[in-house]
Design an enzyme around this catalytic site. Structure first.
Site, PDB file in Angstrom:
ATOM      1  CG  ASP A 151       7.096 -20.388  30.691  1.00 42.84           C
ATOM      2  OD1 ASP A 151       6.303 -20.637  30.328  1.00 42.84           O
ATOM      3  OD2 ASP A 151       7.349 -20.696  32.038  1.00 42.84           O
ATOM      4  CG  ASN A 155      -1.309 -17.117  39.512  1.00 43.29           C
ATOM      5  OD1 ASN A 155      -1.611 -15.879  39.563  1.00 43.29           O
ATOM      6  ND2 ASN A 155      -1.425 -17.667  38.402  1.00 43.29           N
ATOM      7  CG  HIS A 206      -5.476 -16.531  40.113  1.00 47.78           C
ATOM      8  ND1 HIS A 206      -5.021 -17.328  39.198  1.00 47.78           N
ATOM      9  CD2 HIS A 206      -5.643 -17.436  41.051  1.00 47.78           C
ATOM     10  CE1 HIS A 206      -4.943 -18.467  39.358  1.00 47.78           C
ATOM     11  NE2 HIS A 206      -5.429 -18.702  40.527  1.00 47.78           N
ATOM     12  CG  ASP A 208      -4.625 -11.346  36.063  1.00 46.29           C
ATOM     13  OD1 ASP A 208      -4.401 -12.433  35.672  1.00 46.29           O
ATOM     14  OD2 ASP A 208      -6.030 -10.900  36.263  1.00 46.29           O
ATOM     15  CD  GLU A 213       2.993 -19.874  33.139  1.00 43.77           C
ATOM     16  OE1 GLU A 213       1.813 -19.943  32.834  1.00 43.77           O
ATOM     17  OE2 GLU A 213       3.603 -20.883  33.854  1.00 43.77           O
TER      18      GLU A 213
END
Ligand SMILES: [Mg+2]
Length: 296
Positions: free
Chosen positions: A169, A177, A182, A186, A212
């Site tokens: 994680d 973000n 965002h 990505d 994530e």
């Protein structure tokens, strides 16, 4: 194309093999349904050409057996029939055959049928990739990695072998973000998946489990290899910041490792053990690996 041919008639088998090789294909030829079933289970064959009438396992049965075993790759099946064969095409289609060729075969017609097979297989592969891969990162999606894990757990419990799962994680991903937007998030996910992929060995698999979070499976060993793999992943993520279009973004990951010893086929239990370890890694300050001590 890799082609498996099952034909009990020697002359016909040799003729098919020679013609298919001449057309540029890689051919494995066997003389009955039983041998074909064994060969098919061992290797991935996109195309099977099988005689209908064979001793022991005939072409129809073979076809049904293959259709009953949904693999990662679709097998296109062509059944061979004789001109005087009473066999009904409907029966063959119901058994899952894709096409039929009448013996003795015509070389041009065979080549044309193979082109159709390649077209269908190409389409099938593209759809299969779309259905099993995560669009953003290109690794397997949750459904695909879970199906794989389940299959391997069942195999592990039959053979008594170890399977480890690693839940990875990304740390403080929401901050990425919030801070960079965002599209930057990505890019971080894509780069993280790429680095994790590079850390894997031949039999390791990775999928995007959620937002994530990634799930890695490692087969065999005793769990210590999985821990070493998790450490490599951890190092490769922290090694340098992600060089995104929005600037350099430092990134770390926390990982939880759990190993199943072939006792249980319960994927949920194994993942929850890894999740607990991940939780400990987060609590202990992130950017680290923790291993579950739970016997699964
Ligand atoms: Mg025959």
């Amino acid at each position: 194309m890799k082609i498996l041919i099952a034909e009990d008639d020697t002359t016909s088998r040799l003729l098919f093999s020679a013609t298919l090789r001449k057309l540029g294909h890689t051919v494995t030829a066997v003389e009955d349904g039983h041998e074909a079933w064994k060969a098919w289970q061992q290797g991935e064959y996109p195309l099977l050409i099988s005689d209908w009438m064979m001793p022991n396992i005939d072409g129809l049965q073979l076809c049904r057996m293959i259709r009953g075993e949904p693999g990662l790759q679709y097998t296109y099946v062509i059944l061979l029939t004789s001109l005087d064969s009473k066999g009904s095409y409907l029966e063959g289609m119901d058994a899952g055959a894709d096409d039929f060729i009448t013996k003795p075969f015509d070389e041009e017609q065979l080549a044309a049928r193979l082109r159709v097979a390649e077209r269908i297989l190409g389409l099938h592969n593209r759809l299969h990739i779309q259905a099993t891969h995560d669009h953003l990162t290109g690794v397997w999606n949750r459904g695909a990695i879970m199906a794989y894990l389940q299959k391997e757990l069942e195999r592990g419990s039959r053979q008594g072998t170890c399977i480890s799962v690693i839940v990875a994680d990304l740390d403080h991903f929401k901050r990425v973000n919030d801070t960079y937007g965002h599209p930057a998030g990505d890019e971080v996910l894509q780069e993280a998946a790429r680095r994790m992929g590079l850390a894997l060995r031949g039999y390791d698999r990775i999928g995007r489990y959620g937002g994530e979070e990634f799930l890695i499976t490692a087969l065999g060993g005793d769990g210590s290899q999985a821990e070493a793999l998790a450490e490599r992943v951890c190092c490769s993520i922290r090694a340098e910041p992600v060089n995104s279009r929005f600037g350099k973004i430092p990134m770390t990951v926390s990982l939880g490792v759990a190993t199943g010893y072939g006792q249980s086929e319960d994927a949920g239990m194994l993942i929850s053990a890894a999740d607990e370890a991940l939780y400990r890694a987060k609590k202990a300050g992130r950017n680290r690996v923790e291993t579950s001590t739970r016997k699964v």
